[in-house]
Scaffold this motif. Structure first.
Motif: not given
Length: 130
Positions: A15-20, A35-36, A82-83, A108-109
Motif C-alpha cells: 500500500r504505497k499511497i501518496s494522497r489520503a 484515514v481513508t 498529501q492529505i 495539508l491541501t
C-alpha cells in the motif's frame, strides 16, 4: 514465525499511497480520527480511548492531539504525502488536533468543516398538561 512476519510486511509495503483523506469526529466525550484513501478504504484509525485515555480525560485536547499523532505516524510509514482534512463536531480537541496536524511533514491541501447543522429540524413535542 518468519513467514508470518514476511506476509505482514509484504501486505504493508504493497500500500504505497501518496494522497489520503482524514476524517476527524470530535464529540464532547471523545475524538475519533479515521484515514481513508481516495476510494474510501480505511488505511488507519485512532481515537482518544484507544490511545489509553479513560473517562473524562478522553475529551481533553491533549487526548485528541495524541490520537492524531498516532494516525499520522502510521501514514508517514505508508508513504502518504498529501492529505485532506474533514472535521465534524464541536468538541474541545478539534482545534488542537488541527494545529498538531500542521506540525508534521505532510502537505495539508484542504480543511473542510462537515458538521451537520439542522435547518429548523423536526416539530417540537406538544407541551405536557397536568
Amino acid at each position: 514465525m518468519a513467514k508470518d512476519k514476511k506476509l505482514f510486511l509484504s501486505k504493508f509495503l504493497r500500500r504505497k499511497i501518496s494522497r489520503a483523506i482524514i476524517f476527524m469526529k470530535s464529540n464532547f466525550n471523545n475524538t475519533i480520527v479515521s484515514v481513508t484513501d481516495l476510494n474510501g478504504n480505511v488505511l488507519a484509525w485512532s481515537s482518544s480511548g484507544s490511545c489509553g485515555f479513560k473517562g473524562s480525560r478522553k475529551s481533553t485536547p491533549f487526548a485528541a492531539q495524541t490520537s492524531v499523532e498516532t494516525v499520522v505516524k502510521k501514514l508517514i510509514e505508508q508513504g502518504v504525502k498529501q492529505i485532506e482534512l474533514n472535521v465534524k463536531g464541536v468538541g474541545s480537541g478539534r482545534d488542537t488536533a488541527i494545529r498538531c496536524l500542521q506540525n508534521f511533514p505532510i502537505f495539508l491541501t484542504v480543511i473542510r468543516d462537515i458538521t451537520p447543522i439542522s435547518h429548523n429540524g423536526c416539530r417540537v413535542k406538544k407541551k405536557r398538561r397536568v
